[in-house]
Scaffold this active site. Structure first.
Site, PDB file in Angstrom:
ATOM      1  N   ARG A   1       0.985  -1.331   0.130  1.00  0.00           N
ATOM      2  CA  ARG A   1      -0.057   0.025  -0.035  1.00  0.00           C
ATOM      3  C   ARG A   1       0.797   1.305   0.047  1.00  0.00           C
ATOM      4  NH1 ARG A   1      -2.161   1.111   4.333  1.00  0.00           N
ATOM      5  NH2 ARG A   1      -1.475  -0.510   5.868  1.00  0.00           N
TER       6      ARG A   1
ATOM      7  N   TYR B   1      -0.822  -3.742  -7.236  1.00  0.00           N
ATOM      8  CA  TYR B   1      -0.837  -4.352  -5.931  1.00  0.00           C
ATOM      9  C   TYR B   1      -2.174  -4.470  -5.054  1.00  0.00           C
ATOM     10  CZ  TYR B   1      -0.035  -5.280  -0.958  1.00  0.00           C
ATOM     11  OH  TYR B   1      -0.283  -5.776   0.399  1.00  0.00           O
TER      12      TYR B   1
ATOM     13  N   LYS C   1      -9.730  -1.944   1.666  1.00  0.00           N
ATOM     14  CA  LYS C   1      -9.348  -0.664   2.427  1.00  0.00           C
ATOM     15  C   LYS C   1     -10.110   0.607   1.757  1.00  0.00           C
ATOM     16  CE  LYS C   1      -6.187  -2.972   4.847  1.00  0.00           C
ATOM     17  NZ  LYS C   1      -6.560  -3.409   5.955  1.00  0.00           N
TER      18      LYS C   1
ATOM     19  N   HIS D   1     -11.274  -1.201  11.397  1.00  0.00           N
ATOM     20  CA  HIS D   1      -9.984  -2.295  11.038  1.00  0.00           C
ATOM     21  C   HIS D   1      -9.965  -3.182  11.888  1.00  0.00           C
ATOM     22  CE1 HIS D   1      -5.550  -2.457   9.869  1.00  0.00           C
ATOM     23  NE2 HIS D   1      -6.269  -3.178   9.240  1.00  0.00           N
TER      24      HIS D   1
ATOM     25  N   SER E   1      -0.725  -3.025  11.715  1.00  0.00           N
ATOM     26  CA  SER E   1      -0.081  -4.174  11.178  1.00  0.00           C
ATOM     27  C   SER E   1       1.057  -4.718  12.143  1.00  0.00           C
ATOM     28  CB  SER E   1       0.501  -3.898   9.824  1.00  0.00           C
ATOM     29  OG  SER E   1       1.368  -2.780   9.946  1.00  0.00           O
TER      30      SER E   1
ATOM     31  N   CYS F   1       0.982  -6.998  14.229  1.00  0.00           N
ATOM     32  CA  CYS F   1       0.830  -7.073  15.654  1.00  0.00           C
ATOM     33  C   CYS F   1      -0.114  -8.350  15.913  1.00  0.00           C
ATOM     34  CB  CYS F   1      -0.069  -5.898  16.225  1.00  0.00           C
ATOM     35  SG  CYS F   1       1.102  -4.309  16.488  1.00  0.00           S
TER      36      CYS F   1
ATOM     37  N   ASP G   1      -9.874  -9.001   9.461  1.00  0.00           N
ATOM     38  CA  ASP G   1      -9.385  -7.527   9.144  1.00  0.00           C
ATOM     39  C   ASP G   1     -10.450  -6.362   9.185  1.00  0.00           C
ATOM     40  OD1 ASP G   1      -7.071  -6.024   8.242  1.00  0.00           O
ATOM     41  OD2 ASP G   1      -8.017  -5.884   6.203  1.00  0.00           O
TER      42      ASP G   1
ATOM     43  N   ARG H   1       1.818 -12.139  -0.260  1.00  0.00           N
ATOM     44  CA  ARG H   1       0.360 -12.411   0.268  1.00  0.00           C
ATOM     45  C   ARG H   1      -0.336 -13.750  -0.283  1.00  0.00           C
ATOM     46  NH1 ARG H   1      -2.063  -8.269   3.657  1.00  0.00           N
ATOM     47  NH2 ARG H   1      -0.342  -6.566   3.817  1.00  0.00           N
TER      48      ARG H   1
HETATM   49  C1  OXD Z   1      -3.176  -4.029   5.827  1.00  0.00           C
HETATM   50  C2  OXD Z   1      -3.750  -5.164   5.460  1.00  0.00           C
HETATM   51  O1  OXD Z   1      -2.255  -3.408   5.633  1.00  0.00           O
HETATM   52  O2  OXD Z   1      -4.650  -5.810   5.998  1.00  0.00           O
HETATM   53  O3  OXD Z   1      -3.616  -3.569   7.058  1.00  0.00           O
HETATM   54  O4  OXD Z   1      -3.335  -5.633   4.331  1.00  0.00           O
HETATM   55 MN    MN Z   2      -5.686  -4.639   7.489  1.00  0.00          MN
END
Ligand code: OXD
Ligand code: MN
Length: 594
Positions: free
Chosen positions: A69, A197, A206, A226, A248, A250, A277, A369
């Site tokens: 991102r 991406y 997102k 989130h 992220s 965590c 998520d 991913r």
């Molecule tokens: C993030 C994801 O970046 O879930 O939070 O991909």
């Molecule tokens: Mn996320």
């Protein structure tokens, strides 16, 4: 496929602008998807993996300059800068549209444009919202088909309603200098250009389900967060649900798919995953807060996922999954760092270069991913598709803090809980010998995802609290306390279940706590440590004293934190941070100085 005038005229407009050679509407049928997979294989866009090992699975590599991102190039283009607030990039909407239309002009020449209707949330659910993504990438279509519900059924549910989220994506030249991920929340419009991406181009995730949806939620009286959603099944069959917001790195996906320690499993406890998520939350007719996972799949980070850290995530990827930027093995399987200790030899790295695992370089990109269907997950909740969502007992915030935050604490009430979420922070990994990393404030883990001014967002949280009759209790956890030598003091992973049990016992009024300056902390004896077997460092097994230590509130660290919170709040214009939150900050400071 539809007679919806708003849809048809917008698609015409985009086709006239981007000038593709062909336009294909995605109906969601398996025949059409299979033909697209075959076409993408024939051009090399994706590679079919070994179907005996990984049935229905494919492999994809992004451009090397397009692997994550891009927060620096992500914009919230509200009419005024103040509406976007100090934590978002902003540009005047007219100026941004002009810039984007220039980039989209003819961007699909020689390409096919796919028109993809999709639903966030079960089609027909009172929570569901519909979107249309126009894209020139088959990879996007195939990923969206895993991450969302797509096709004719969505157009049927939308009918003639002009109320849908517009999303346009063109790969263009993948030019970093002209890469833009832009939300126009007041127009229900998302524009993405020059990226391939996932996080930048799977517009349902997102861009829609967090940035646009958080804005919609504020106007319509609900919340887009989130957050993971998980259910705990008790031995008597009762189920309780919690949501959790974590920045992220965590362990969010790991917590969502946690396997309780054997001692609890033997008694009949289970964890069920509703989402890993994103959560959309509404107040139900009974006054309780209900959550759905608007997604249909997991877009998870591969490195570090293995049979021990997260067997449920790994199992989710064994069929009908798309792998991006991992290593493809000679026999058409996949590998990434942390999967096992046997990296393949004689294969290429994620960039497609010859790779020698013995030279210390990485084979998979750290942000490689898997895109896996949620229904593959062995512990997926039977409520995953429940159109009404699940009732939430507790909301958990968390971050990575070497010292400051205790293992767990409970806020005194909803307002204090909103304050706890607003001061969330996570540190870059701390070095050994007590050195700590840099703190980044990430309120409610929404810093990169809030579609409007964060100050208004906090006010919305406070307002929502007033509408909820049975308010979830709000907690903060920190699985990452370090000792002075930099060792993790808490085992994490499945053992986090012990903390979840205390959290839910508090919600039921069945557990005691100690009041501290920051909120309620467990009495050490109330966290069930039965059979816990964790070595903090060689020769030092975790004991109740260690638990006491990670439950302590370090006043000096907190007082230091107060200064950083003041700086953060100070970035907002006068009056934007709700007075209740300033007063909670003052209360915290006074409590600590007492
Ligand atoms: C993030 C994801 O970046 O879930 O939070 O991909
Ligand atoms: Mn996320």
């Amino acid at each position: 496929m539809t007679t919806n005038k708003a849809v048809l005229s917008w698609v015409d407009e985009m086709v006239a602008l981007t000038k593709p050679d062909r336009v294909v509407w995605i109906d969601g049928s398996e025949d059409q998807l299979e033909a697209l997979r075959a076409e993408a294989c024939s051009t090399g866009e994706i590679v079919k993996l070994n179907q005996d090992l990984l049935p229905g699975c494919y492999y994809h590599r992004t451009a090397v300059n397009d692997v994550a991102r891009v927060e620096g190039r992500t914009y919230i283009c509200t009419p005024t800068k103040e509406e976007a607030g100090p934590t978002n990039n902003w540009m005047d909407p007219a100026e941004m549209y002009k810039l984007l239309w220039g980039l989209y002009d003819g961007a699909m020449k020689g390409r096919t444009c796919y028109v993809l209707p999709y639903s966030m949330g079960p089609v027909g659910s009172p929570f569901a919202k519909y979107g249309i993504e126009i894209t020139d990438s088959i990879y996007v279509v195939l990923n969206m088909n895993i991450m969302t519900r797509v096709g004719q059924k969505v157009l049927d549910a939308l009918g003639d309603n002009p109320d849908f989220i517009k999303g346009i994506h063109a790969k263009a030249d993948l030019d970093e200098e002209n890469r833009y991920i832009v939300q126009f929340p007041q127009d229900n419009y998302i524009c993405s250009v020059n990226s391939g991406y996932g996080g930048n181009v799977l517009l349902g995730k997102k861009c829609f389900a967090l940035r646009i949806a958080s804005y919609l939620g504020r106007n319509e009286g609900w919340m887009a967060e989130h957050m993971l959603i998980l259910g705990i099944k008790y031995p008597d069959g009762t189920k309780k649900y919690v949501t959790g917001a974590f920045p992220s790195a965590c362990g969010k996906t790991n917590l969502a798919m946690l396997i309780p320690p054997k001692y609890f499993r033997d008694q009949g406890y289970e964890v069920e995953t509703v989402g890993d998520d994103i959560a959309w939350l509404r107040v139900g007719e009974d006054g309780q807060l209900y959550a759905i996972n608007p997604e249909y799949g997991f877009f998870g980070v591969a490195p570090g996922t293995n049979e021990k850290s997260n067997p449920n995530a790994l199992a989710s990827t064994r069929k009908n999954t798309i792998f991006t930027n991992v290593v493809m093995t000679k026999d058409g399987g996949v590998w990434w760092e942390g999967l096992d200790k046997n990296p393949p030899h004689g294969v290429e790295n994620w960039k497609g270069e010859p790779w020698n695992p013995d030279d210390g370089s990485k084979g998979a990109h750290p942000n490689s991913r898997f895109t896996a269907p949620a229904i593959n997950c062995p512990c997926i909740s039977p409520e995953f598709e429940n159109p009404q969502g699940v009732p939430i007992s507790a909301i958990i915030f968390g971050g990575r803090r070497a010292k400051t935050a205790p293992l767990v604490y409970e806020s005194r009430d909803w307002t204090h809980g909103v304050f706890v979420g607003s001061i969330m922070a996570s540190e870059t990994t701390a070095a050994a010998s007590g050195a700590v990393g840099v703190v980044r404030r990430d309120p409610m883990a929404m810093l990169p995802f809030c579609g409007y001014n964060m100050g208004d967002y906090w006010q919305h949280w406070l307002d929502m609290g007033k509408k909820i009759k049975k308010q979830p209790h709000i907690f903060n956890v920190n699985w990452f306390r370090l000792d002075d030598e930099g060792n993790f003091m808490w085992p994490g992973f499945g053992d986090n279940f012990r903390v979840l049990l205390w959290i839910l016992a508090r919600c039921e009024g069945k557990a005691d706590a100690v009041e501290t300056p920051i909120g309620f902390v467990p009495k050490p004896e109330d966290i069930d440590l039965t059979d816990l077997d964790y070595e903090i460092k060689k020769g030092h097994k975790f004991t109740e004293d260690d638990l006491k230590s990670i439950l302590t509130v370090e006043k000096d660290w907190w007082l230091e934190d107060i200064e950083s919170i003041k700086d953060f709040y100070g970035k907002f214009s006068e009056g934007k941070v709700p007075a209740e939150l300033w007063s909670e900050l003052e209360k915290l400071e006074n409590n600590l100085k007492k």
